[in-house]
Design a protein around this motif. Structure first.
Motif, PDB file in Angstrom:
ATOM      1  N   GLY A   1      64.186  18.363  68.973  1.00  0.00           N
ATOM      2  CA  GLY A   1      65.375  18.323  68.143  1.00  0.00           C
ATOM      3  C   GLY A   1      66.299  19.490  68.441  1.00  0.00           C
ATOM      4  O   GLY A   1      66.320  20.030  69.549  1.00  0.00           O
ATOM      5  N   ILE A   2      67.075  19.876  67.444  1.00  0.00           N
ATOM      6  CA  ILE A   2      68.055  20.953  67.598  1.00  0.00           C
ATOM      7  C   ILE A   2      67.326  22.289  67.475  1.00  0.00           C
ATOM      8  O   ILE A   2      67.213  22.869  66.399  1.00  0.00           O
ATOM      9  CB  ILE A   2      69.190  20.814  66.561  1.00  0.00           C
ATOM     10  CG1 ILE A   2      69.884  19.459  66.729  1.00  0.00           C
ATOM     11  CG2 ILE A   2      70.207  21.949  66.737  1.00  0.00           C
ATOM     12  CD1 ILE A   2      70.967  19.182  65.687  1.00  0.00           C
ATOM     13  N   THR A   3      66.799  22.749  68.594  1.00  0.00           N
ATOM     14  CA  THR A   3      66.050  24.008  68.636  1.00  0.00           C
ATOM     15  C   THR A   3      66.993  25.188  68.843  1.00  0.00           C
ATOM     16  O   THR A   3      68.183  25.016  69.121  1.00  0.00           O
ATOM     17  CB  THR A   3      65.039  23.981  69.790  1.00  0.00           C
ATOM     18  OG1 THR A   3      65.768  23.874  71.024  1.00  0.00           O
ATOM     19  CG2 THR A   3      64.086  22.798  69.658  1.00  0.00           C
TER      20      THR A   3
ATOM     21  N   PHE B   1      66.778  13.361  65.235  1.00  0.00           N
ATOM     22  CA  PHE B   1      65.336  13.428  64.934  1.00  0.00           C
ATOM     23  C   PHE B   1      64.952  14.887  64.785  1.00  0.00           C
ATOM     24  O   PHE B   1      65.677  15.796  65.184  1.00  0.00           O
ATOM     25  CB  PHE B   1      64.497  12.767  66.040  1.00  0.00           C
ATOM     26  CG  PHE B   1      64.964  13.069  67.428  1.00  0.00           C
ATOM     27  CD1 PHE B   1      64.771  14.315  67.995  1.00  0.00           C
ATOM     28  CD2 PHE B   1      65.626  12.104  68.176  1.00  0.00           C
ATOM     29  CE1 PHE B   1      65.201  14.605  69.272  1.00  0.00           C
ATOM     30  CE2 PHE B   1      66.073  12.391  69.460  1.00  0.00           C
ATOM     31  CZ  PHE B   1      65.861  13.639  70.007  1.00  0.00           C
ATOM     32  N   GLY B   2      63.773  15.110  64.192  1.00  0.00           N
ATOM     33  CA  GLY B   2      63.249  16.462  64.042  1.00  0.00           C
ATOM     34  C   GLY B   2      63.860  17.231  62.894  1.00  0.00           C
ATOM     35  O   GLY B   2      64.741  16.749  62.182  1.00  0.00           O
TER      36      GLY B   2
ATOM     37  N   PRO C   1      61.521  24.000  65.303  1.00  0.00           N
ATOM     38  CA  PRO C   1      60.690  24.902  66.108  1.00  0.00           C
ATOM     39  C   PRO C   1      60.332  24.231  67.428  1.00  0.00           C
ATOM     40  O   PRO C   1      60.416  23.004  67.554  1.00  0.00           O
ATOM     41  CB  PRO C   1      59.450  25.102  65.234  1.00  0.00           C
ATOM     42  CG  PRO C   1      59.388  23.902  64.374  1.00  0.00           C
ATOM     43  CD  PRO C   1      60.807  23.478  64.124  1.00  0.00           C
ATOM     44  N   GLU C   2      59.947  25.018  68.407  1.00  0.00           N
ATOM     45  CA  GLU C   2      59.583  24.466  69.714  1.00  0.00           C
ATOM     46  C   GLU C   2      58.064  24.470  69.883  1.00  0.00           C
ATOM     47  O   GLU C   2      57.550  24.809  70.940  1.00  0.00           O
ATOM     48  CB  GLU C   2      60.273  25.264  70.816  1.00  0.00           C
ATOM     49  CG  GLU C   2      61.784  25.197  70.719  1.00  0.00           C
ATOM     50  CD  GLU C   2      62.480  25.836  71.908  1.00  0.00           C
ATOM     51  OE1 GLU C   2      62.140  25.510  73.060  1.00  0.00           O
ATOM     52  OE2 GLU C   2      63.371  26.664  71.678  1.00  0.00           O
ATOM     53  N   SER C   3      57.374  24.065  68.847  1.00  0.00           N
ATOM     54  CA  SER C   3      55.910  24.063  68.850  1.00  0.00           C
ATOM     55  C   SER C   3      55.373  22.687  69.222  1.00  0.00           C
ATOM     56  O   SER C   3      56.073  21.674  69.103  1.00  0.00           O
ATOM     57  CB  SER C   3      55.403  24.427  67.456  1.00  0.00           C
ATOM     58  OG  SER C   3      55.767  23.417  66.527  1.00  0.00           O
TER      59      SER C   3
ATOM     60  N   ALA D   1      64.451  25.185  77.483  1.00  0.00           N
ATOM     61  CA  ALA D   1      63.179  25.898  77.560  1.00  0.00           C
ATOM     62  C   ALA D   1      62.854  26.382  78.968  1.00  0.00           C
ATOM     63  O   ALA D   1      62.250  27.442  79.143  1.00  0.00           O
ATOM     64  CB  ALA D   1      62.051  25.008  77.041  1.00  0.00           C
ATOM     65  N   HIS D   2      63.219  25.601  79.984  1.00  0.00           N
ATOM     66  CA  HIS D   2      62.966  25.977  81.386  1.00  0.00           C
ATOM     67  C   HIS D   2      64.302  26.209  82.085  1.00  0.00           C
ATOM     68  O   HIS D   2      64.489  25.830  83.236  1.00  0.00           O
ATOM     69  CB  HIS D   2      62.164  24.885  82.094  1.00  0.00           C
ATOM     70  CG  HIS D   2      60.937  24.482  81.353  1.00  0.00           C
ATOM     71  ND1 HIS D   2      60.571  23.172  81.150  1.00  0.00           N
ATOM     72  CD2 HIS D   2      59.988  25.237  80.725  1.00  0.00           C
ATOM     73  CE1 HIS D   2      59.441  23.117  80.450  1.00  0.00           C
ATOM     74  NE2 HIS D   2      59.076  24.355  80.176  1.00  0.00           N
ATOM     75  N   ARG D   3      65.183  26.851  81.378  1.00  0.00           N
ATOM     76  CA  ARG D   3      66.578  27.046  81.775  1.00  0.00           C
ATOM     77  C   ARG D   3      66.726  27.546  83.220  1.00  0.00           C
ATOM     78  O   ARG D   3      66.078  28.492  83.651  1.00  0.00           O
ATOM     79  CB  ARG D   3      67.205  28.057  80.820  1.00  0.00           C
ATOM     80  CG  ARG D   3      68.607  28.514  81.176  1.00  0.00           C
ATOM     81  CD  ARG D   3      68.988  29.700  80.297  1.00  0.00           C
ATOM     82  NE  ARG D   3      70.263  30.273  80.658  1.00  0.00           N
ATOM     83  CZ  ARG D   3      71.400  30.030  80.005  1.00  0.00           C
ATOM     84  NH1 ARG D   3      71.400  29.254  78.956  1.00  0.00           N
ATOM     85  NH2 ARG D   3      72.525  30.592  80.402  1.00  0.00           N
TER      86      ARG D   3
END
Length: 244
Positions: free
Chosen positions: A38-40, A63-64, A69-71, A223-225
């Motif tokens: 979602g909007i992390t 969604f989310g 959180p990015e868990s 996350a893997h920018r």
């Protein structure tokens, strides 16, 4: 203090469907559609960079939690939520996800309000192909597909499918032939993307701009920018939406 402080909470309704939105910035519009979960914080950070380039960014909440959180728990919860939602086509071949109509409506309204050459649209992972579906509407002038992952790549046919109906694919090809480029980003070893980049290259020809990075990571902009990827996206939006 929330990562979304300064973003304006709103909502958009189309075809009887309503979703919350978050908006910030000024200038031509860009719709940034978050990936699972979602909007992390990372999604918002990327969206802030787009705002900083002189754009009005709209973040749909599909969604989310917000912020999410990015868990692993959040990932599983959002994926479960999305998988039972009929707005998303997860497995069917040659069918556009129903959420595309709502997203196109967001783009049309944003373009009508803000003007300019058109609206940017960027999807990531689960939502990556939605930018292609939005391109069916003339209001979308700068579509970006980041690691598109629907339908889930179970078998060769799904791995190559663009999550578009034949009619929508035909329209996307028409727009590409008329000069609407599509920017795509992925890691070359990302199995979630399947062979969709090969399909895009075949169907769109030179209108498909491939930006690929070595490795088996996934989230090119969050996350893997990859900074090169972020820079290419921002330059693409500037070229297509701010020129002149």
């Amino acid at each position: 203090m929330s990562v979304l402080d300064g973003w304006v909470l709103g909502e958009h309704t189309a075809s009887g469907i309503t979703h919350t939105t978050y908006r910030k910035g000024s200038g031509p519009g860009v719709v940034v559609i978050s990936e699972i979960p979602g909007i992390t914080d990372d999604v918002v950070a990327f969206a802030e960079e787009v705002v900083g380039q002189g754009f009005t960014v709209v973040l749909p909440h599909l969604f989310g939690r917000v912020p999410s959180p990015e868990s692993p728990t959040a990932m599983i919860g959002s994926l479960r939520q999305a998988c039972v939602n009929r707005e998303f086509n997860k497995l069917r071949l040659r069918q556009t996800s129903p959420i595309a109509d709502w997203l196109r409506s967001v783009a049309r309204e944003l373009h009508a309000e803000l003007g300019g050459p058109g609206v940017g649209a960027l999807g990531m992972c689960f939502t990556g192909g939605f930018a292609l579906a939005m391109m069916v509407d003339d209001s979308v002038a700068a579509p970006v597909v980041a690691q598109p992952s629907l339908p889930f790549p179970l078998g060769k046919a799904r791995a190559a499918d663009l999550n578009l109906s034949p009619a929508d694919l035909s329209r996307v090809k028409e727009r590409a032939a008329a000069g609407c480029d599509v920017l795509g980003l992925r890691y070359t070893g990302d199995i979630a993307v399947g062979t969709r980049f090969e399909t895009l290259a075949r169907e769109l020809g030179d209108a498909f701009i491939r930006v690929e990075f070595p490795g088996r990571k996934h989230s090119t902009l969050t996350a893997h920018r990859q900074q090169e990827g972020v820079d290419r996206v921002l330059a693409f939006f500037r070229e297509k939406l701010l020129s002149g």
